[in-house]
Every structure is written in C-alpha cells, then in structure tokens.
Design a protein around this motif. Structure first.
Motif, PDB file in Angstrom:
ATOM      1  N   GLU A  48       0.818  -1.215   0.000  1.00 56.73           N
ATOM      2  CA  GLU A  48       0.000   0.000   0.000  1.00 56.73           C
ATOM      3  C   GLU A  48       0.853   1.267   0.000  1.00 56.73           C
ATOM      4  O   GLU A  48       0.509   2.247  -0.663  1.00 56.73           O
ATOM      5  N   ASN A  49       1.954   1.250   0.739  1.00 63.74           N
ATOM      6  CA  ASN A  49       2.746   2.472   0.899  1.00 63.74           C
ATOM      7  C   ASN A  49       3.769   2.671  -0.213  1.00 63.74           C
ATOM      8  O   ASN A  49       4.154   3.811  -0.500  1.00 63.74           O
ATOM      9  N   THR A  50       4.229   1.588  -0.811  1.00 60.27           N
ATOM     10  CA  THR A  50       5.331   1.705  -1.772  1.00 60.27           C
ATOM     11  C   THR A  50       4.936   1.343  -3.195  1.00 60.27           C
ATOM     12  O   THR A  50       5.806   1.231  -4.066  1.00 60.27           O
ATOM     13  N   ALA A  51       3.644   1.151  -3.448  1.00 56.49           N
ATOM     14  CA  ALA A  51       3.213   0.921  -4.825  1.00 56.49           C
ATOM     15  C   ALA A  51       3.647   2.120  -5.669  1.00 56.49           C
ATOM     16  O   ALA A  51       3.459   3.277  -5.281  1.00 56.49           O
ATOM     17  N   GLY A  52       4.247   1.846  -6.782  1.00 55.89           N
ATOM     18  CA  GLY A  52       4.770   2.902  -7.642  1.00 55.89           C
ATOM     19  C   GLY A  52       6.243   3.177  -7.424  1.00 55.89           C
ATOM     20  O   GLY A  52       6.889   3.813  -8.263  1.00 55.89           O
ATOM     21  N   ASP A  53       6.792   2.679  -6.299  1.00 57.73           N
ATOM     22  CA  ASP A  53       8.203   2.921  -5.986  1.00 57.73           C
ATOM     23  C   ASP A  53       9.120   1.833  -6.539  1.00 57.73           C
ATOM     24  O   ASP A  53      10.338   2.030  -6.624  1.00 57.73           O
ATOM     25  N   TRP A  54       8.535   0.699  -6.903  1.00 61.07           N
ATOM     26  CA  TRP A  54       9.337  -0.460  -7.279  1.00 61.07           C
ATOM     27  C   TRP A  54       9.682  -0.447  -8.761  1.00 61.07           C
ATOM     28  O   TRP A  54       8.962   0.102  -9.590  1.00 61.07           O
ATOM     29  N   ARG A  55      10.820  -1.064  -9.069  1.00 59.38           N
ATOM     30  CA  ARG A  55      11.258  -1.243 -10.449  1.00 59.38           C
ATOM     31  C   ARG A  55      11.847  -2.649 -10.565  1.00 59.38           C
ATOM     32  O   ARG A  55      12.079  -3.338  -9.574  1.00 59.38           O
ATOM     33  N   ALA A  56      12.116  -3.057 -11.794  1.00 58.12           N
ATOM     34  CA  ALA A  56      12.731  -4.362 -12.038  1.00 58.12           C
ATOM     35  C   ALA A  56      13.890  -4.201 -13.006  1.00 58.12           C
ATOM     36  O   ALA A  56      13.853  -3.364 -13.910  1.00 58.12           O
ATOM     37  N   MET A  57      14.909  -5.002 -12.803  1.00 56.53           N
ATOM     38  CA  MET A  57      16.046  -5.068 -13.719  1.00 56.53           C
ATOM     39  C   MET A  57      16.435  -6.534 -13.851  1.00 56.53           C
ATOM     40  O   MET A  57      15.989  -7.372 -13.060  1.00 56.53           O
ATOM     41  N   PRO A  58      17.257  -6.873 -14.820  1.00 56.84           N
ATOM     42  CA  PRO A  58      17.760  -8.255 -14.872  1.00 56.84           C
ATOM     43  C   PRO A  58      18.519  -8.590 -13.597  1.00 56.84           C
ATOM     44  O   PRO A  58      19.043  -7.709 -12.916  1.00 56.84           O
ATOM     45  N   LEU A  59      18.553  -9.864 -13.258  1.00 54.26           N
ATOM     46  CA  LEU A  59      19.339 -10.288 -12.110  1.00 54.26           C
ATOM     47  C   LEU A  59      20.796  -9.874 -12.285  1.00 54.26           C
ATOM     48  O   LEU A  59      21.294  -9.781 -13.411  1.00 54.26           O
ATOM     49  N   PRO A  60      21.501  -9.644 -11.190  1.00 52.06           N
ATOM     50  CA  PRO A  60      22.953  -9.459 -11.312  1.00 52.06           C
ATOM     51  C   PRO A  60      23.588 -10.726 -11.890  1.00 52.06           C
ATOM     52  O   PRO A  60      23.026 -11.815 -11.785  1.00 52.06           O
ATOM     53  N   ALA A  61      24.734 -10.592 -12.502  1.00 48.55           N
ATOM     54  CA  ALA A  61      25.474 -11.745 -13.019  1.00 48.55           C
ATOM     55  C   ALA A  61      26.400 -12.294 -11.939  1.00 48.55           C
ATOM     56  O   ALA A  61      26.878 -11.552 -11.079  1.00 48.55           O
ATOM     57  N   TRP A  62      26.656 -13.579 -11.996  1.00 51.87           N
ATOM     58  CA  TRP A  62      27.581 -14.185 -11.037  1.00 51.87           C
ATOM     59  C   TRP A  62      29.026 -13.886 -11.403  1.00 51.87           C
ATOM     60  O   TRP A  62      29.898 -13.837 -10.534  1.00 51.87           O
ATOM     61  N   THR A  63      29.266 -13.702 -12.683  1.00 52.27           N
ATOM     62  CA  THR A  63      30.587 -13.309 -13.160  1.00 52.27           C
ATOM     63  C   THR A  63      30.412 -12.218 -14.204  1.00 52.27           C
ATOM     64  O   THR A  63      29.340 -12.097 -14.819  1.00 52.27           O
TER      65      THR A  63
END
Length: 450
Positions: A291-306
């Motif tokens: 409820e409080n943070t809707a609109g605050d989130w984003r997505a990116m690809p996972l970090p790489a292990w190497t």
C-alpha cells in the motif's frame, strides 16, 4: 491470494512427496493411433469434434484460461470444453492410478511433470513443428529420456526487484548493480543509511528457498542433476551461490521471511527490505499487496555471477500435461496448441482481458514468437512507475541458459537441501556442509531408492 502465490505454496505442500506411480495401460487416441504408441499424434480431421475435460487450479489463471475458451471455439466450434477448477495436488495422483474419470488435460507445475511421466503422452511429435521456437529451458525441464511430457506454458525469468525511491533517498545507485558483488555493496550502503533494514530478501520457506536456489543455479547453467540424472551439488557453482546467501545472512544484510507473509509484506512496504531477487511473478506484490510503496518499485535483470554472465535464470513455471487415459487427448492438444502457439490464443492469455485489463504480467510466454520484446502483450505497470516490464522480462528471458530434465524426486529433496539451506541461514551449517549433507541424503534416500 494470487494464483502465482497459491501455485508455489500448493507445490510446497508436496515437497516431501516423491511420486512413484505405476504406469497404466496405453490408450488409443481419437485418430486411432496404435495402442502401443506412447507418442500423441495430432488429429487429422478437417473439423474435429467432441468434448474435453480440462483441469486447472482455482484462481486468476483459471479465469484467464476460461475466458480464452470463446476464442478457441471460434476456431474449433465443434469442440466442447469442460473447464473444471480442481485441487490438482489432492486429486491428480489417485486419479491417474485408478484410471477413473481421467481429465484430458491438466495444468501442472514443471517440477512435478517428471513424477507423472509414466501416465502421460509423449508430446515430441505434436510439439515438433514448434520446438525450435520454444525456450530451450522449458523443453529441457519437461523432458525424460527422449520424450517431452508437457506443453510449455510460461517462462518465469528471474529479475531483481528493487525499491527505487528508498534507494535514491539513501543515496544508493541501483544502476551500478551488475554483479552479485555489486548487490552486496549496494546492500551494505543501504544498511549503513538505514540501520534497521535487511535490504535483501532471504527466503524462509524450505521449498521456495530451494526453488530460488535453482534460479541462481540456472543462471550459471547448472542444476541439482546433470542430463543423466547424476547429482552435481558438489560444484563451484553451488558453493558460490550458497556463500552469497550465507554472506547476506551473516552480515545482517537480509530480511528472512516467507514469501509474501505478513512479515515479508510489512518490511517490503516500510522500506526495510528493498531488494528481491525473484521470479517475475513477484510483480504481483507491488500491484496488489503493497500500500505504501506501490509505484516505488522497479525491475532489472538479475545481477550476473561473473562479469558478462547470464543476467537471468528460470524460477518455477508450469506446463500442460495430457494423460494417456484421457478420452480425447488429441482434442485437448488442439486446445493447448491454440493457447500457446496460435497468435489469437496467446494474445488472449497474455493480452488485455477481464481478469487483467492491462494484460497478464506475472509471466511471459515460453513460445519465442509470442515473447517479442518489440510486441508487448501486456502494458506498462503503474505499480512500477509505468516501467515497461514486458521489455525487461522478455530480454531477461532470452538470457536463461538451457536446462536439464527435472528429476522426479525434486520435491522430496526439500526435506534435505531445502531444510539445510535454512540451517545454514540459522548459522548451524556452512555452505560446504549444506552441499555435503544434502548430497549424501538425496543420494541415499531418493536416488538409490528409486
């Protein structure tokens, strides 16, 4: 609760169950294929007709598939679809064993397909025209020997979800995160700015913790077993992943909670938990629960292990199975072929509908022509600040390495590997002890007893 959540929790209830079903006698398909054939053939009639019974779990995906029946009947007006909401976890095993009232098609989690393979049609022949355009990972997890036993549904790429507003306020630059070492550095910086935080999600459910572990392993092109079913937990890849999780825990950089439990939701919505490496279906939380943070989130690809490594791995997924004892298996194949490989079908599933007015955005198609980054089937997501999540997810999905067949005992391994991950997070085991103990127990109690 959302279908994606109930799906994994329902499968978690089966974690201790290692299926060992006795094969029923082979069936004759609608087109009269040989009784001793294990491979389903497509019907040859110009206008096929008949009735099919399709099982799905109750929830939003049931409603999505239900709505798609009208579009299917525009192409096949003489096939009547009886669509039933069923507790598949409770009913499927006994139904296949007894051979009584067997459905023609069933929606099933990928991790369970192998356990039922003796009762299912080998779909290699009917999938052959599409196989080159299906995500390799989905074909691999549905394979046993030379056969393919599930019609691939969704691709569930792992993404790094992050609270962009909270990170910016703390002076942490999310765009600098390209590797898991970068993620640890960002979490340390956030915790320094917000001392009572646990920036990275640590999964407390043994089943989901194991599923997330396999997402990380998928990035590295590995899994619990190799293509021949031999265990390969004792490897540099698993040691690297478990060491990362152990570091998050031991340095106090994580919030340990069960996925979307009250504790999880509260810490996500209060800015205490700001990084969630998870499958795309986490996007449900900002849309429906926060409820409080809707609109605050984003997505990116996972970090790489190497450096330069894959930026995504598969976490979960579902397919459609066709039991041999179903009365009209070939007609059920036409239904799934339409939903997954016909533009009119997959556009109905992932496009705007009454359930998801802006499109189904908790997964992407596993059929690559349907997962075109330039041709979105769902719209930008308001809960992610209008981010084009389709583009992020389809590009991440394209980076998922191929997989291997899922062993029939995968769910049973939760009693060992899943639980041992939790013991490590408790501080009771080291990463190497998780590997050693889990390898010994899985080999002795699951593999050697098959």
């Amino acid at each position: 609760m959302h279908q994606r959540t109930t799906r994994v929790l329902a499968l978690g209830g089966l974690a201790a169950l290692t299926l060992s079903l006795t094969a029923c006698g082979p069936a004759i398909g609608d087109g009269g294929e040989a009784a001793d054939s294990s491979k389903l053939q497509a019907p040859t009639e110009a206008s096929p007709s008949g009735e099919i019974t399709i099982w799905d779990r109750e929830g939003d995906l049931f409603s999505v598939f239900d709505e798609a029946i009208a579009a299917f009947n525009e192409k096949y007006p003489d096939i009547v679809v009886h669509h039933e909401a069923v507790d598949i976890a409770a009913k499927l095993q006994n139904t296949l064993i007894t051979g009584s009232d067997v459905p023609d098609g069933v929606f099933l989690d990928d991790q369970l397909v192998a356990g039922y393979a003796d009762h299912l049609w080998d779909l290699s022949d009917v999938l052959a025209p599409y196989a080159d355009d299906i995500a390799q990972q989905k074909l691999d997890v549905n394979s046993q020997g030379a056969g393919i036993y599930g019609v691939p549904f969704d691709l569930d790429p792992g993404l790094l979800f992050y609270n962009a507003t909270a990170l910016e306020a703390a002076g942490v630059d999310a765009s600098s995160i390209e590797t898991y070492d970068d993620l640890l550095d960002a979490a340390r910086a956030y915790k320094a700015a917000v001392p009572d935080s646990g920036p990275i999600h640590l999964e407390q459910s043994p089943f989901l913790g194991q599923l997330q572990l396999e997402m990380y392993a998928s990035q590295l092109g590995t899994a619990m077993t190799d293509a021949d079913g031999q265990l390969r937990l004792d490897s540099p890849e698993y040691e690297q992943i478990l060491t990362f999780l152990d570091t998050v825990s031991s340095e106090g950089l994580g919030t340990r909670a069960e996925y979307l439990s009250p504790t999880d939701v509260e810490t996500l919505d209060s800015g205490k938990q700001v990084f969630v490496p998870w499958a795309i279906w986490f996007d449900f939380a900002p849309q429906q629960l926060l409820e409080n943070t809707a609109g605050d989130w984003r997505a990116m690809p996972l970090p790489a292990w190497t450096d330069g490594g894959a930026r995504s791995g598969a976490m979960g997924g579902s397919s459609f199975i066709l039991p041999k004892d179903g009365e009209n298996s070939q007609l059920a194949w036409l239904f799934y072929e339409f939903l997954m490989f016909d533009e009119a079908g997959y556009s109905t599933v992932w496009g705007a509908n009454s359930v998801y007015p802006e499109g189904l955005n908790t997964s992407i198609p596993s059929y690559l022509p349907a997962a075109d980054p330039a041709k979105p089937l769902f719209q930008p997501v308001d809960a992610f600040g209008g981010q084009d999540l389709w583009a992020v997810a389809t590009e991440a999905g394209a980076e998922i390495p191929g997989g291997v067949p899922t062993p029939s005992w995968w769910g049973g391994a939760v009693d060992y590997l899943g639980n041992n991950i939790q013991l490590m997070l408790d501080g009771s085991l080291t990463p190497q002890e998780v590997i050693d103990d889990s390898t010994a127990d899985i080999q002795a109690n699951l593999i050697d007893r098959q």
